[in-house]
Design an enzyme around this catalytic site. Structure first.
Site, PDB file in Angstrom:
ATOM      1  N   HIS A 122       0.834  -1.198   0.000  1.00  0.00           N
ATOM      2  CA  HIS A 122       0.000   0.000   0.000  1.00  0.00           C
ATOM      3  C   HIS A 122       0.870   1.250   0.000  1.00  0.00           C
ATOM      4  CE1 HIS A 122       0.542  -0.588   4.448  1.00  0.00           C
ATOM      5  NE2 HIS A 122       0.731   0.726   4.393  1.00  0.00           N
ATOM      6  N   ARG A 174      -1.692  11.004   4.587  1.00  0.00           N
ATOM      7  CA  ARG A 174      -2.400  11.559   5.737  1.00  0.00           C
ATOM      8  C   ARG A 174      -3.505  12.484   5.239  1.00  0.00           C
ATOM      9  NH1 ARG A 174       2.968  11.211   7.304  1.00  0.00           N
ATOM     10  NH2 ARG A 174       3.243   9.963   9.188  1.00  0.00           N
ATOM     11  N   GLU A 197      -3.704   3.551   1.843  1.00  0.00           N
ATOM     12  CA  GLU A 197      -4.002   3.714   3.270  1.00  0.00           C
ATOM     13  C   GLU A 197      -4.213   5.193   3.554  1.00  0.00           C
ATOM     14  OE1 GLU A 197      -1.501   3.794   7.412  1.00  0.00           O
ATOM     15  OE2 GLU A 197      -0.994   2.198   5.990  1.00  0.00           O
ATOM     16  N   ASN A 236      -5.108  11.462  11.624  1.00  0.00           N
ATOM     17  CA  ASN A 236      -4.731  11.798  12.997  1.00  0.00           C
ATOM     18  C   ASN A 236      -5.800  12.732  13.515  1.00  0.00           C
ATOM     19  OD1 ASN A 236      -2.061  10.468  13.271  1.00  0.00           O
ATOM     20  ND2 ASN A 236      -1.608  11.756  11.509  1.00  0.00           N
TER      21      ASN A 236
END
Length: 128
Positions: free
Chosen positions: A5, A9, A56, A60
């Site tokens: 992957h 973010r 992915e 956060n």
């Protein structure tokens, strides 16, 4: 060995999941929350992780945006027709930042769109 992957973010997981599922047609493969670390991982793709490379999305919980820096390039997706892929993305709210056409110094037809966090996604037209 095989590629598993690529991780990026994202500032708003729901917005990103909507984009990757609705605009690009990926499906949510799995989603895992880590309360002690205050983050969520969501894996999206066009096929199961056992035999496909996936994306992915890391969220956060205390970060709503990121500086993409100047080292990141793009995610590439093969499409049958780059013009139609741009039209479909645009109709679903995607932002086209380079219309379909031959790449500079070459003949491969490419186009670029941008996800809600500013990540670039390249459509590469399949050679038939």
């Amino acid at each position: 060995m095989r590629m598993l992957h690529t991780m990026i973010r994202v500032g708003n997981l729901d917005r990103s999941l909507d984009f990757y599922q609705e605009v690009l047609g990926m499906r949510l493969l799995r989603k895992e929350e880590y309360p002690s670390g205050k983050f969520t991982l969501a894996f999206v793709g066009y096929g199961d992780e056992i035999d496909h490379t996936v994306l992915e999305l890391t969220h956060n919980w205390d970060t709503s945006e990121y500086d993409l820096g100047n080292g990141y390039g793009h995610i590439a997706i093969e499409v049958d027709n780059a013009t139609k892929a741009c039209d479909m993305a645009r109709q679903k709210g995607g932002k086209v930042i380079r219309e379909a056409g031959p790449m500079m110094h070459g003949t491969t037809v490419i186009a670029f769109i941008e996800d809600p966090d500013g990540y670039k996604i390249e459509f590469i037209e399949k050679n038939t």
